[in-house]
Design a protein around this motif. Structure first.
Motif, PDB file in Angstrom:
ATOM      1  N   VAL A 158      58.497  18.480  13.798  1.00 32.98           N
ATOM      2  CA  VAL A 158      57.886  19.684  14.355  1.00 32.98           C
ATOM      3  C   VAL A 158      57.121  20.364  13.228  1.00 32.98           C
ATOM      4  N   ALA A 159      55.872  20.735  13.493  1.00 32.19           N
ATOM      5  CA  ALA A 159      55.033  21.360  12.472  1.00 32.19           C
ATOM      6  C   ALA A 159      54.730  22.797  12.876  1.00 32.19           C
ATOM      7  N   ALA A 160      54.769  23.710  11.898  1.00 32.81           N
ATOM      8  CA  ALA A 160      54.538  25.123  12.185  1.00 32.81           C
ATOM      9  C   ALA A 160      53.508  25.696  11.220  1.00 32.81           C
ATOM     10  N   ASP A 161      52.636  26.521  11.752  1.00 30.96           N
ATOM     11  CA  ASP A 161      51.593  27.173  10.946  1.00 30.96           C
ATOM     12  C   ASP A 161      51.082  28.359  11.748  1.00 30.96           C
ATOM     13  N   LEU A 162      50.310  29.217  11.080  1.00 36.60           N
ATOM     14  CA  LEU A 162      49.707  30.353  11.778  1.00 36.60           C
ATOM     15  C   LEU A 162      48.393  29.972  12.444  1.00 36.60           C
ATOM     16  N   SER A 163      47.819  28.855  11.996  1.00 34.10           N
ATOM     17  CA  SER A 163      46.474  28.475  12.440  1.00 34.10           C
ATOM     18  C   SER A 163      46.523  27.334  13.446  1.00 34.10           C
ATOM     19  N   GLU A 164      45.898  27.562  14.588  1.00 37.78           N
ATOM     20  CA  GLU A 164      45.855  26.531  15.633  1.00 37.78           C
ATOM     21  C   GLU A 164      45.078  25.317  15.128  1.00 37.78           C
ATOM     22  N   ARG A 165      44.076  25.574  14.291  1.00 35.26           N
ATOM     23  CA  ARG A 165      43.276  24.484  13.752  1.00 35.26           C
ATOM     24  C   ARG A 165      44.142  23.584  12.856  1.00 35.26           C
ATOM     25  N   ALA A 166      44.938  24.204  11.981  1.00 29.58           N
ATOM     26  CA  ALA A 166      45.830  23.417  11.110  1.00 29.58           C
ATOM     27  C   ALA A 166      46.809  22.612  11.955  1.00 29.58           C
ATOM     28  N   LEU A 167      47.296  23.219  13.031  1.00 29.80           N
ATOM     29  CA  LEU A 167      48.254  22.510  13.890  1.00 29.80           C
ATOM     30  C   LEU A 167      47.602  21.316  14.575  1.00 29.80           C
ATOM     31  N   GLY A 168      46.292  21.408  14.831  1.00 30.24           N
ATOM     32  CA  GLY A 168      45.565  20.267  15.390  1.00 30.24           C
ATOM     33  C   GLY A 168      45.600  19.086  14.423  1.00 30.24           C
ATOM     34  N   PHE A 169      45.427  19.363  13.122  1.00 23.22           N
ATOM     35  CA  PHE A 169      45.535  18.293  12.117  1.00 23.22           C
ATOM     36  C   PHE A 169      46.956  17.730  12.082  1.00 23.22           C
ATOM     37  N   ALA A 170      47.946  18.620  12.217  1.00 19.58           N
ATOM     38  CA  ALA A 170      49.346  18.164  12.211  1.00 19.58           C
ATOM     39  C   ALA A 170      49.596  17.184  13.351  1.00 19.58           C
ATOM     40  N   ARG A 171      49.054  17.513  14.529  1.00 20.03           N
ATOM     41  CA  ARG A 171      49.206  16.592  15.669  1.00 20.03           C
ATOM     42  C   ARG A 171      48.449  15.291  15.415  1.00 20.03           C
ATOM     43  N   ALA A 172      47.268  15.407  14.799  1.00 15.36           N
ATOM     44  CA  ALA A 172      46.448  14.207  14.556  1.00 15.36           C
ATOM     45  C   ALA A 172      47.158  13.220  13.632  1.00 15.36           C
ATOM     46  N   VAL A 173      47.995  13.715  12.719  1.00 12.47           N
ATOM     47  CA  VAL A 173      48.705  12.808  11.819  1.00 12.47           C
ATOM     48  C   VAL A 173      50.125  12.526  12.302  1.00 12.47           C
ATOM     49  N   GLY A 174      50.448  12.955  13.541  1.00 10.20           N
ATOM     50  CA  GLY A 174      51.683  12.452  14.134  1.00 10.20           C
ATOM     51  C   GLY A 174      52.815  13.433  14.362  1.00 10.20           C
ATOM     52  N   ALA A 175      52.591  14.734  14.173  1.00 16.26           N
ATOM     53  CA  ALA A 175      53.661  15.678  14.505  1.00 16.26           C
ATOM     54  C   ALA A 175      53.966  15.574  16.000  1.00 16.26           C
ATOM     55  N   ASP A 176      55.248  15.570  16.364  1.00 17.55           N
ATOM     56  CA  ASP A 176      55.630  15.444  17.773  1.00 17.55           C
ATOM     57  C   ASP A 176      55.375  16.735  18.536  1.00 17.55           C
ATOM     58  N   ARG A 177      55.626  17.859  17.835  1.00 15.87           N
ATOM     59  CA  ARG A 177      55.420  19.159  18.470  1.00 15.87           C
ATOM     60  C   ARG A 177      54.888  20.110  17.418  1.00 15.87           C
ATOM     61  N   THR A 178      54.161  21.133  17.873  1.00 18.38           N
ATOM     62  CA  THR A 178      53.683  22.149  16.932  1.00 18.38           C
ATOM     63  C   THR A 178      54.060  23.531  17.459  1.00 18.38           C
ATOM     64  N   VAL A 179      54.269  24.436  16.501  1.00 19.03           N
ATOM     65  CA  VAL A 179      54.659  25.806  16.831  1.00 19.03           C
ATOM     66  C   VAL A 179      53.731  26.741  16.082  1.00 19.03           C
ATOM     67  N   ASN A 180      53.085  27.643  16.807  1.00 19.55           N
ATOM     68  CA  ASN A 180      52.239  28.621  16.133  1.00 19.55           C
ATOM     69  C   ASN A 180      53.089  29.820  15.717  1.00 19.55           C
ATOM     70  N   LEU A 181      53.181  30.040  14.401  1.00 22.30           N
ATOM     71  CA  LEU A 181      54.067  31.085  13.872  1.00 22.30           C
ATOM     72  C   LEU A 181      53.470  32.481  14.010  1.00 22.30           C
ATOM     73  N   SER A 182      52.244  32.603  14.560  1.00 25.96           N
ATOM     74  CA  SER A 182      51.766  33.957  14.849  1.00 25.96           C
ATOM     75  C   SER A 182      52.629  34.549  15.968  1.00 25.96           C
ATOM     76  N   ASP A 183      53.296  33.675  16.740  1.00 20.53           N
ATOM     77  CA  ASP A 183      54.396  34.129  17.599  1.00 20.53           C
ATOM     78  C   ASP A 183      55.649  34.139  16.726  1.00 20.53           C
ATOM     79  N   ARG A 184      56.073  35.335  16.341  1.00 16.31           N
ATOM     80  CA  ARG A 184      57.181  35.468  15.392  1.00 16.31           C
ATOM     81  C   ARG A 184      58.463  34.788  15.869  1.00 16.31           C
ATOM     82  N   ASP A 185      58.582  34.632  17.180  1.00 21.18           N
ATOM     83  CA  ASP A 185      59.787  34.011  17.732  1.00 21.18           C
ATOM     84  C   ASP A 185      59.586  32.526  18.014  1.00 21.18           C
ATOM     85  N   GLY A 186      58.498  31.970  17.466  1.00 23.96           N
ATOM     86  CA  GLY A 186      58.147  30.585  17.779  1.00 23.96           C
ATOM     87  C   GLY A 186      59.248  29.587  17.488  1.00 23.96           C
ATOM     88  N   LEU A 187      60.040  29.838  16.436  1.00 30.17           N
ATOM     89  CA  LEU A 187      61.079  28.870  16.070  1.00 30.17           C
ATOM     90  C   LEU A 187      62.458  29.241  16.625  1.00 30.17           C
TER      91      LEU A 187
END
Ligand SMILES: [Zn+2]
Ligand SMILES: [Zn+2]
Length: 342
Positions: A196-225
């Motif tokens: 699972v990959a977490a970041d504040l940027s949706e763009r960065a999370l797109g790269f995380a998915r592109a290299v194989g992250a199963d799920r992504t969490v946007n931490l701009s939602d403070r309760d994301g995790l």
């Protein structure tokens, strides 16, 4: 030859320097690609980081590859024209830590492009670089840009070793810049079952998915995790790559008892939730640089076992170095920006 020299924050110059001749055991390399790293950007944007400050002009750069142009005496395992990835790790080989097999902790480390010691250790962003043959790993089959990714990839392979057993583990990566995304690749290659990959940027999370992250969490939602924090937590391993305290704290809440935190992000000192670390018996481990992982990084890429290509977003010629540093400084644009020297 031309080199990229930092004088002070925002004062980056392309300067003409003398070429050196390779001595015994050395080779001259015609540089091909150089990746701009977070530390280069700290020198460029702020003149240093923490207590490390530029005190004299310094050639930047430590993520480089190139072609062998001349051989010094006694070099037999490289040939003129070979594409090589050049390790910036230059431990002395003789101090206590080198002799204990911990060369990344060498007392006399001469890591390219570092203002930690004075005189500063000059970097590798230069058209011609004289290096020891032992720093060079043949990279045939790779592009020059991929070969230059061996350095940041090595950082994450070393971190993966620090994390310990990875097979079947559930992994959280906080911070999805180059080191975070390369950590995803390294963890997967080492056998992580779920990432699972977490970041504040949706763009960065797109790269995380592109290299194989199963799920992504946007931490701009403070309760994301929070959903991952139930029942004492979900993850066995945290790669903390942001250096940001809120990410580390949220990651700690989401770790299972006996989980391992590998701290890679360097954002300065921070307060820690020591109650949770103690009560969940978490292991907090630092990870710094690498040494023998460098050759492994090249081999994993050559074997097609790790593909870093989706992370190289920009390549600019040497003459546009300044523009390259500006692009690299803009996380909204760049993942990894490289300079093409030839
Ligand atoms: Zn780097
Ligand atoms: Zn040493």
């Amino acid at each position: 030859m031309k080199a990229i020299v930092i004088h002070m924050a925002k004062d980056l110059r392309i300067e003409e320097l003398e070429t050196e001749k390779p001595g015994p055991g050395e080779v001259e390399i015609r540089l091909a690609a150089g990746g701009i790293c977070g530390s280069d950007l700290h020198y460029y944007n702020h003149g240093g980081f923490g207590t490390v400050r530029l005190k004299e002009p310094m050639i930047l750069g430590h993520e480089v590859s190139g072609h062998v142009a001349a051989l010094g005496e006694g070099v037999s395992d490289l040939a003129i024209g070979d594409l090589v990835a050049v390790s910036p790790s230059r431990p002395c080989g003789a101090c206590d830590y080198c002799l204990k097999g911990l060369p990344n902790h060498c007392f006399h480390m001469r890591f390219y492009g570092s203002a930690m010691p004075f005189p500063h250790i000059q970097g590798a962003f230069r058209e011609r670089l004289v290096a020891k043959a032992s720093q060079c790993v043949k990279a045939e089959g790779l592009s020059a840009g991929e070969a230059a990714m061996a350095e940041p990839l090595s950082v994450t392979l070393h971190a993966t070793r620090r994390a310990g057993e990875m097979l079947g583990k559930r992994v959280l990566v906080t911070g999805c810049g180059p080191i975070g995304t390369l950590s995803i690749l390294a963890a997967r290659r080492a056998g992580a079952a779920e990432i699972v990959a977490a970041d504040l940027s949706e763009r960065a999370l797109g790269f995380a998915r592109a290299v194989g992250a199963d799920r992504t969490v946007n931490l701009s939602d403070r309760d994301g995790l929070v959903p991952f924090s139930e029942n004492k937590g979900t993850f066995d391993v945290l790669y903390e790559c942001s250096g940001a305290q809120p990410a580390l704290v949220a990651g700690i809440q989401a770790l299972r008892p006996r989980g391992v935190i590998v701290q890679l992000g360097l954002g300065g000192d921070m307060a820690l939730p020591m109650m949770a670390i103690t009560a969940k018996e978490l292991d907090l481990r630092g990870s710094f640089r690498f040494h023998e992982e460098f050759a492994t990084a090249v081999k994993l890429m050559q074997g097609g076992l790790i593909d870093v290509k989706p992370l190289i977003t920009h390549t600019l010629p040497l003459g546009e170095a300044l523009k390259a540093f500006e692009i690299a400084s803009d996380k909204g644009q760049s993942m990894k920006t490289q300079i093409a020297f030839a």
